[in-house]
Scaffold this motif. Structure first.
Motif, PDB file in Angstrom:
ATOM      1  N   GLY A 178       0.789  -1.232   0.000  1.00 23.73           N
ATOM      2  CA  GLY A 178       0.000   0.000   0.000  1.00 23.73           C
ATOM      3  C   GLY A 178       0.816   1.274   0.000  1.00 23.73           C
ATOM      4  O   GLY A 178       0.256   2.361   0.159  1.00 23.73           O
ATOM      5  N   LYS A 179       2.131   1.154  -0.181  1.00 25.04           N
ATOM      6  CA  LYS A 179       2.991   2.343  -0.132  1.00 25.04           C
ATOM      7  C   LYS A 179       2.669   3.301  -1.273  1.00 25.04           C
ATOM      8  O   LYS A 179       2.534   4.512  -1.075  1.00 25.04           O
ATOM      9  CB  LYS A 179       4.467   1.929  -0.181  1.00 25.04           C
ATOM     10  CG  LYS A 179       5.421   3.112  -0.098  1.00 25.04           C
ATOM     11  CD  LYS A 179       6.861   2.660   0.036  1.00 25.04           C
ATOM     12  CE  LYS A 179       7.362   2.005  -1.224  1.00 25.04           C
ATOM     13  NZ  LYS A 179       8.811   1.740  -1.164  1.00 25.04           N
ATOM     14  N   LYS A 180       2.548   2.768  -2.484  1.00 24.17           N
ATOM     15  CA  LYS A 180       2.266   3.625  -3.630  1.00 24.17           C
ATOM     16  C   LYS A 180       0.897   4.279  -3.516  1.00 24.17           C
ATOM     17  O   LYS A 180       0.721   5.448  -3.875  1.00 24.17           O
ATOM     18  CB  LYS A 180       2.362   2.812  -4.925  1.00 24.17           C
ATOM     19  CG  LYS A 180       3.779   2.381  -5.285  1.00 24.17           C
ATOM     20  CD  LYS A 180       3.812   1.668  -6.623  1.00 24.17           C
ATOM     21  CE  LYS A 180       5.234   1.276  -6.998  1.00 24.17           C
ATOM     22  NZ  LYS A 180       5.291   0.568  -8.315  1.00 24.17           N
ATOM     23  N   ARG A 181      -0.060   3.538  -3.005  1.00 21.16           N
ATOM     24  CA  ARG A 181      -1.397   4.105  -2.837  1.00 21.16           C
ATOM     25  C   ARG A 181      -1.388   5.237  -1.819  1.00 21.16           C
ATOM     26  O   ARG A 181      -2.085   6.241  -1.980  1.00 21.16           O
ATOM     27  CB  ARG A 181      -2.379   3.012  -2.397  1.00 21.16           C
ATOM     28  CG  ARG A 181      -2.646   1.958  -3.468  1.00 21.16           C
ATOM     29  CD  ARG A 181      -3.620   0.906  -2.965  1.00 21.16           C
ATOM     30  NE  ARG A 181      -3.868  -0.109  -3.983  1.00 21.16           N
ATOM     31  CZ  ARG A 181      -4.655  -1.164  -3.808  1.00 21.16           C
ATOM     32  NH1 ARG A 181      -5.264  -1.342  -2.633  1.00 21.16           N
ATOM     33  NH2 ARG A 181      -4.820  -2.040  -4.782  1.00 21.16           N
ATOM     34  N   PHE A 182      -0.605   5.049  -0.770  1.00 17.91           N
ATOM     35  CA  PHE A 182      -0.507   6.099   0.256  1.00 17.91           C
ATOM     36  C   PHE A 182       0.101   7.367  -0.326  1.00 17.91           C
ATOM     37  O   PHE A 182      -0.389   8.484  -0.064  1.00 17.91           O
ATOM     38  CB  PHE A 182       0.349   5.593   1.422  1.00 17.91           C
ATOM     39  CG  PHE A 182       0.526   6.609   2.517  1.00 17.91           C
ATOM     40  CD1 PHE A 182      -0.454   6.786   3.483  1.00 17.91           C
ATOM     41  CD2 PHE A 182       1.670   7.397   2.578  1.00 17.91           C
ATOM     42  CE1 PHE A 182      -0.296   7.727   4.487  1.00 17.91           C
ATOM     43  CE2 PHE A 182       1.840   8.334   3.580  1.00 17.91           C
ATOM     44  CZ  PHE A 182       0.848   8.490   4.537  1.00 17.91           C
ATOM     45  N   LEU A 183       1.163   7.222  -1.115  1.00 15.55           N
ATOM     46  CA  LEU A 183       1.796   8.388  -1.728  1.00 15.55           C
ATOM     47  C   LEU A 183       0.869   9.066  -2.730  1.00 15.55           C
ATOM     48  O   LEU A 183       0.811  10.298  -2.805  1.00 15.55           O
ATOM     49  CB  LEU A 183       3.101   7.972  -2.419  1.00 15.55           C
ATOM     50  CG  LEU A 183       4.279   7.657  -1.493  1.00 15.55           C
ATOM     51  CD1 LEU A 183       5.448   7.077  -2.282  1.00 15.55           C
ATOM     52  CD2 LEU A 183       4.724   8.911  -0.748  1.00 15.55           C
ATOM     53  N   MET A 184       0.142   8.274  -3.494  1.00 16.68           N
ATOM     54  CA  MET A 184      -0.801   8.861  -4.446  1.00 16.68           C
ATOM     55  C   MET A 184      -1.941   9.576  -3.729  1.00 16.68           C
ATOM     56  O   MET A 184      -2.416  10.627  -4.174  1.00 16.68           O
ATOM     57  CB  MET A 184      -1.364   7.774  -5.366  1.00 16.68           C
ATOM     58  CG  MET A 184      -0.343   7.168  -6.320  1.00 16.68           C
ATOM     59  SD  MET A 184       0.494   8.395  -7.359  1.00 16.68           S
ATOM     60  CE  MET A 184      -0.886   9.042  -8.297  1.00 16.68           C
ATOM     61  N   ALA A 185      -2.365   9.019  -2.590  1.00 19.91           N
ATOM     62  CA  ALA A 185      -3.405   9.690  -1.804  1.00 19.91           C
ATOM     63  C   ALA A 185      -2.888  11.010  -1.238  1.00 19.91           C
ATOM     64  O   ALA A 185      -3.607  12.020  -1.226  1.00 19.91           O
ATOM     65  CB  ALA A 185      -3.866   8.774  -0.667  1.00 19.91           C
ATOM     66  N   ALA A 186      -1.622  11.010  -0.772  1.00 21.03           N
ATOM     67  CA  ALA A 186      -1.027  12.245  -0.259  1.00 21.03           C
ATOM     68  C   ALA A 186      -0.922  13.292  -1.359  1.00 21.03           C
ATOM     69  O   ALA A 186      -1.196  14.481  -1.132  1.00 21.03           O
ATOM     70  CB  ALA A 186       0.355  11.955   0.329  1.00 21.03           C
ATOM     71  N   LEU A 187      -0.539  12.851  -2.555  1.00 21.58           N
ATOM     72  CA  LEU A 187      -0.453  13.784  -3.670  1.00 21.58           C
ATOM     73  C   LEU A 187      -1.841  14.279  -4.074  1.00 21.58           C
ATOM     74  O   LEU A 187      -2.016  15.448  -4.438  1.00 21.58           O
ATOM     75  CB  LEU A 187       0.231  13.113  -4.866  1.00 21.58           C
ATOM     76  CG  LEU A 187       0.499  13.997  -6.082  1.00 21.58           C
ATOM     77  CD1 LEU A 187       1.465  15.124  -5.721  1.00 21.58           C
ATOM     78  CD2 LEU A 187       1.062  13.185  -7.226  1.00 21.58           C
ATOM     79  N   GLY A 188      -2.835  13.390  -3.982  1.00 22.36           N
ATOM     80  CA  GLY A 188      -4.183  13.795  -4.341  1.00 22.36           C
ATOM     81  C   GLY A 188      -4.758  14.849  -3.410  1.00 22.36           C
ATOM     82  O   GLY A 188      -5.581  15.673  -3.825  1.00 22.36           O
ATOM     83  N   VAL A 189      -4.332  14.839  -2.144  1.00 20.46           N
ATOM     84  CA  VAL A 189      -4.812  15.834  -1.188  1.00 20.46           C
ATOM     85  C   VAL A 189      -4.420  17.240  -1.622  1.00 20.46           C
ATOM     86  O   VAL A 189      -5.159  18.204  -1.399  1.00 20.46           O
ATOM     87  CB  VAL A 189      -4.268  15.520   0.225  1.00 20.46           C
ATOM     88  CG1 VAL A 189      -4.579  16.653   1.202  1.00 20.46           C
ATOM     89  CG2 VAL A 189      -4.864  14.227   0.737  1.00 20.46           C
ATOM     90  N   THR A 190      -3.257  17.363  -2.250  1.00 22.98           N
ATOM     91  CA  THR A 190      -2.795  18.697  -2.674  1.00 22.98           C
ATOM     92  C   THR A 190      -3.661  19.294  -3.780  1.00 22.98           C
ATOM     93  O   THR A 190      -3.619  20.498  -4.010  1.00 22.98           O
ATOM     94  CB  THR A 190      -1.339  18.622  -3.172  1.00 22.98           C
ATOM     95  OG1 THR A 190      -1.271  17.759  -4.317  1.00 22.98           O
ATOM     96  CG2 THR A 190      -0.421  18.091  -2.088  1.00 22.98           C
ATOM     97  N   THR A 191      -4.423  18.451  -4.468  1.00 25.90           N
ATOM     98  CA  THR A 191      -5.271  18.950  -5.550  1.00 25.90           C
ATOM     99  C   THR A 191      -6.633  19.418  -5.048  1.00 25.90           C
ATOM    100  O   THR A 191      -7.382  20.047  -5.803  1.00 25.90           O
ATOM    101  CB  THR A 191      -5.483  17.864  -6.613  1.00 25.90           C
ATOM    102  OG1 THR A 191      -6.203  16.762  -6.030  1.00 25.90           O
ATOM    103  CG2 THR A 191      -4.150  17.352  -7.144  1.00 25.90           C
ATOM    104  N   LEU A 192      -6.973  19.112  -3.807  1.00 27.28           N
ATOM    105  CA  LEU A 192      -8.273  19.505  -3.273  1.00 27.28           C
ATOM    106  C   LEU A 192      -8.300  20.999  -2.965  1.00 27.28           C
ATOM    107  O   LEU A 192      -7.340  21.528  -2.384  1.00 27.28           O
ATOM    108  CB  LEU A 192      -8.589  18.716  -1.994  1.00 27.28           C
ATOM    109  CG  LEU A 192      -8.824  17.212  -2.138  1.00 27.28           C
ATOM    110  CD1 LEU A 192      -8.996  16.571  -0.760  1.00 27.28           C
ATOM    111  CD2 LEU A 192     -10.042  16.932  -3.000  1.00 27.28           C
TER     112      LEU A 192
END
Length: 279
Positions: A103-117
């Motif tokens: 789940g490491k990649k998913r966690f990083l993608m989720a963190a990056l997705g937060v910046t777009t909100l």
């Protein structure tokens, strides 16, 4: 000969575009500086240089206790946000960069997705959280809300920087008996100085300039930050804004950021470029 002329034309076009972009970016700040030295009678003059220089606007800004308190609040909140963001992200980025887990990649993608909100998307939920923690109208409320903005980007950036550090350095430290904590603090930190300065400065700027959370989570002049104080500037007359004071205050608010960028410009350039080079 034709290719030489093409090269010259390309360089002329490139530098012309750079000059136009630089002019568009710098001229508003130049106009704010010039306007801050004008008196009220010449404030809307179109002269590039003021015919008469006055420091009355700066004197009035410095005599405003509310502005001084807001300036101090912004400094405290921005510094604390940057330091806490770096502390959290350094310890989080190390396992994300070096360890292998599900789940490491998913966690990083989720963190990056937060910046777009957009900030307004999390405003209501964050407001309820701050009320639950009973920190409304406190600096800690601003620090907590600002870290939602600064942590995802900083975590993503520091993780990418740590990935580019050669594994042989870490393996050599392990052979010498260093613990994971010692590897992070004594081996990685010196290497990551450019990245830390860059991300820390970006976190500081984001916290210094943030407006929506500061407006929502503060109520009194003793807790407001500079962007909110500037927005709430009002003169003696209700029919016109004190543009001279606003320009002077804006210049004073921008100066700390300019000083930080000038002082750390080499570290910033090294931090921005180091991530593109693998060791």
């Amino acid at each position: 000969m034709v290719w030489k002329y093409k090269k010259i034309i390309k360089e002329i076009v490139f530098y012309s575009v750079c000059l136009i972009v630089a002019f568009c970016c710098l001229f508003p700040f130049y106009w704010a500086v010039v306007s801050s030295f004008r008196d009220s009678s010449n404030l809307f003059s179109t002269e590039l240089l003021p015919s008469k220089i006055t420091f009355d606007n700066y004197k009035e800004v410095f005599s405003d206790v509310t502005f001084g308190c807001s300036f101090l609040n912004s400094g405290v909140v921005a510094v604390c946000t940057a330091l806490l963001t770096l502390a959290v992200c350094l310890f989080a980025a190390y396992p994300l960069a070096r360890a292998k887990f599900r789940g490491k990649k998913r966690f990083l993608m989720a963190a990056l997705g937060v910046t777009t909100l957009p900030h307004v998307a999390v405003l209501s939920g964050l407001f309820e959280l701050i009320r639950f923690l009973d920190i409304y109208n406190e600096k800690s409320a601003l620090i907590l809300s600002y870290m939602i903005i600064t942590v995802p980007f900083t975590l993503w950036t520091l993780t990418n920087f740590m990935r580019n550090i050669p594994k042989e350095i870490e393996e050599a430290a392990i052979m010498d008996g260093a613990s994971r904590y010692e590897i992070l603090t004594k081996v990685f930190l010196p290497i990551l100085k450019p990245a830390i300065v860059t991300t820390g400065l970006l976190a500081f700027i984001a916290a210094w300039n943030e407006f929506l959370f500061a407006l929502t989570f503060t109520l009194t002049n003793q807790s407001r930050t500079v962007p909110v104080s500037l927005a709430l500037f009002s003169g003696a007359s209700q029919h016109e804004l004190p543009w001279g004071l606003i320009m002077a205050a804006s210049v004073l608010v921008t100066l700390p950021l300019i000083v930080l960028v000038v002082v750390f410009q080499r570290k910033i350039v090294a931090g921005l470029t180091a991530g593109a080079i693998k060791g």
